[in-house]
Structures are given as structure tokens and as C-alpha cells.
Design a protein around this motif. Sequence first.
Motif, mmCIF file in Angstrom:
data_model
loop_
_atom_site.group_PDB
_atom_site.id
_atom_site.type_symbol
_atom_site.label_atom_id
_atom_site.label_comp_id
_atom_site.label_asym_id
_atom_site.label_seq_id
_atom_site.Cartn_x
_atom_site.Cartn_y
_atom_site.Cartn_z
ATOM 1 N N PRO A 75 0.802 -1.234 0.000
ATOM 2 C CA PRO A 75 0.000 0.000 0.000
ATOM 3 C C PRO A 75 0.828 1.274 0.000
ATOM 4 O O PRO A 75 0.462 2.249 -0.678
ATOM 5 C CB PRO A 75 -0.827 -0.130 1.290
ATOM 6 C CG PRO A 75 -0.978 -1.601 1.474
ATOM 7 C CD PRO A 75 0.322 -2.197 1.021
ATOM 8 N N ASP A 76 1.957 1.318 0.732
ATOM 9 C CA ASP A 76 2.754 2.547 0.740
ATOM 10 C C ASP A 76 3.378 2.811 -0.620
ATOM 11 O O ASP A 76 3.482 3.962 -1.060
ATOM 12 C CB ASP A 76 3.830 2.498 1.833
ATOM 13 C CG ASP A 76 4.783 1.335 1.662
ATOM 14 O OD1 ASP A 76 4.414 0.337 1.014
ATOM 15 O OD2 ASP A 76 5.918 1.415 2.182
ATOM 16 N N GLU A 77 3.759 1.739 -1.350
ATOM 17 C CA GLU A 77 4.305 1.923 -2.696
ATOM 18 C C GLU A 77 3.220 2.387 -3.665
ATOM 19 O O GLU A 77 3.491 3.165 -4.597
ATOM 20 C CB GLU A 77 4.932 0.623 -3.193
ATOM 21 C CG GLU A 77 6.207 0.226 -2.453
ATOM 22 C CD GLU A 77 6.884 -0.977 -3.086
ATOM 23 O OE1 GLU A 77 6.630 -1.232 -4.296
ATOM 24 O OE2 GLU A 77 7.657 -1.653 -2.387
ATOM 25 N N ILE A 78 1.997 1.902 -3.464
ATOM 26 C CA ILE A 78 0.894 2.344 -4.324
ATOM 27 C C ILE A 78 0.678 3.848 -4.179
ATOM 28 O O ILE A 78 0.513 4.573 -5.165
ATOM 29 C CB ILE A 78 -0.391 1.569 -3.970
ATOM 30 C CG1 ILE A 78 -0.256 0.111 -4.399
ATOM 31 C CG2 ILE A 78 -1.619 2.209 -4.636
ATOM 32 C CD1 ILE A 78 -1.417 -0.773 -3.967
ATOM 33 N N LEU A 79 0.694 4.344 -2.931
ATOM 34 C CA LEU A 79 0.500 5.786 -2.716
ATOM 35 C C LEU A 79 1.646 6.594 -3.297
ATOM 36 O O LEU A 79 1.435 7.646 -3.911
ATOM 37 C CB LEU A 79 0.356 6.060 -1.220
ATOM 38 C CG LEU A 79 -0.901 5.512 -0.552
ATOM 39 C CD1 LEU A 79 -0.887 5.847 0.937
ATOM 40 C CD2 LEU A 79 -2.155 6.064 -1.207
ATOM 41 N N ASP A 80 2.884 6.115 -3.114
ATOM 42 C CA ASP A 80 4.042 6.827 -3.671
ATOM 43 C C ASP A 80 3.951 6.889 -5.190
ATOM 44 O O ASP A 80 4.261 7.924 -5.797
ATOM 45 C CB ASP A 80 5.344 6.135 -3.254
ATOM 46 C CG ASP A 80 5.646 6.305 -1.772
ATOM 47 O OD1 ASP A 80 5.061 7.211 -1.146
ATOM 48 O OD2 ASP A 80 6.466 5.528 -1.243
#
Length: 282
Positions: A75-80
Motif C-alpha cells: 500500500p505505501d508503494e501504491i500511494l508513492d
Amino acid sequence: MSDEAAGLLDRLGLTEYEATALRELLTLGRTTAPNLAEATGIPKARIYGVLDALSDRGFIKTIPGRPKEYQPKPPDEILDRARENRRQEFEQFAQEIEDLRESFLAEFGPRFERASEDITPTEELFHVVDVGQPSERETRQLYGDAAERISVITKSFEYFGSVRPAFEDAIDRGIDVDALFLHPDLLEPENRPIQSEMVERMRESYPAVDLRFSEEPLPWRGTVADPSMDYETGRAIILVEEKEVPLHMRQAAITDNGSFVAGLSRYFELVWEHESVPPTDL
């Protein structure tokens, strides 16, 4: 999918099918396109296009094989990646505008000049924008353009979150900022905790900002920047008090008329000096 989860995925700019597929992948993990179509109800004729779109955006990865499988990024990579995608889109749009500039000005500049030849130049006292995102955008611009001083009149500064980066940038540039709040006794009960939290935040995080509380009702709220008593400079955005009008139906007035801005500033100074108290007196 819960309304909250759907709302979060909507913020990524996904289509309904893309949001559904990404949500299910984040729930199931690695799977095939037919399995995902069956789990989500997305038509099999559409599922590969949906997965290709998510892959192109960098939200999922494709694992070769027979059959291919698909796996979501963390999820954090998706937001980035969503942020980077939006940045690249803006840069591309900005470049397209610059590429268009010469021909656009050549085409429409003469038309505008001809249409304006018979119009007597006048200075508009103000123009209006809707309250909400448009007024918040104008307020951020006002903070960004300020050179010396900003005066804020507010009930509880409930919109602070939407202007915080511009506010902090003004503080970092050495702009003098004064904030005049409505006295808690004059607030609606539901607004008092909001104001109390905001005042505490101001005192802890922005000690350079001077705070006071008006002991009389405020007929308008807004922000004034760089006023001068020679009426040559300044800009302001104001919202008059209209209790009978819902907030989403109100409009804010914006002016860079030096005389008008000086009058607003003088009102602020009079209330500040004669009709307000510091936080220590609450």
C-alpha cells in the motif's frame, strides 16, 4: 467494500472496475485474471484491460507464467506511485501549455485587444469565488504572495489544514502573522473544541504568530496581506457573516484595491487594540 475503503481508492483516480480489482488484489494477494474476474464480478472480457491499466500505473506487478498471475504492490508503494504519476501528468500538462503559448497568444491576443479597444479601463473593487476549495486556493495564493504582513480574522481557523503548507512557508519567510479569533464565549458549543485545539496548536507549533480574541461579534472573516496606508499595496479575501446562508452556498470576495485593503486592515487594528484579549485572559 466499505464506503471508507471505496473513498480511499477513489482518491487514486481509478475507474470503478480498477478500484474493485485493486481492492480485491490487496485482499487476496497473488492470483490469476480469471480468478479475479470471478471474485469481483468484473466481466472476463474487461479484466485483462483493467489489470493492464493498474500495471501501467505501477500499482500491481505481473508474474509471467501459464497462466500469468498478478500481485499488488504494498500500500505505501501504491500511494508513492500515485503521487509520482500525478506529478508527471502535471509536468506534461505544463509543458503542453508552454508549447501552446506562442500560437495561442498569436491567435487570441489580437482578438482580445480589438474587443477591448472601446472599453473604458476601470478597476474592479473585488471579484468573488465560491467558499470551499476555490476560496482556500485563493487564500493559499495570498500567503504565497505576501511580502511583509498577514492578518487573519477567523472564528476557529477550521480550514487551517487546507492552507497549512502555505501558512508555514510564510512563517519561514519571516512574514509577520497576527490571528484574531472570535472569543470562545461567542462561539457555538460545537465550535469551541475545534478552536481550543487550533489555538493550542498555534501556540505550540507557531510561537511567532500573535493571537488575540475578539470580545465582540465579527461581521466578516478572512485574510489581509501587505496593507499600506498610502493605499498602494495589499490584497485580501473576506467572507461576510451570513448565518442564514449555508456555508456551501456562500461566496468570498477578493480584492487588491489598496484603499479597500487599508480599510480592512484598519478595522483589524482597531479590534485588535480595543476589543480583544490575549489567550492568557481566557
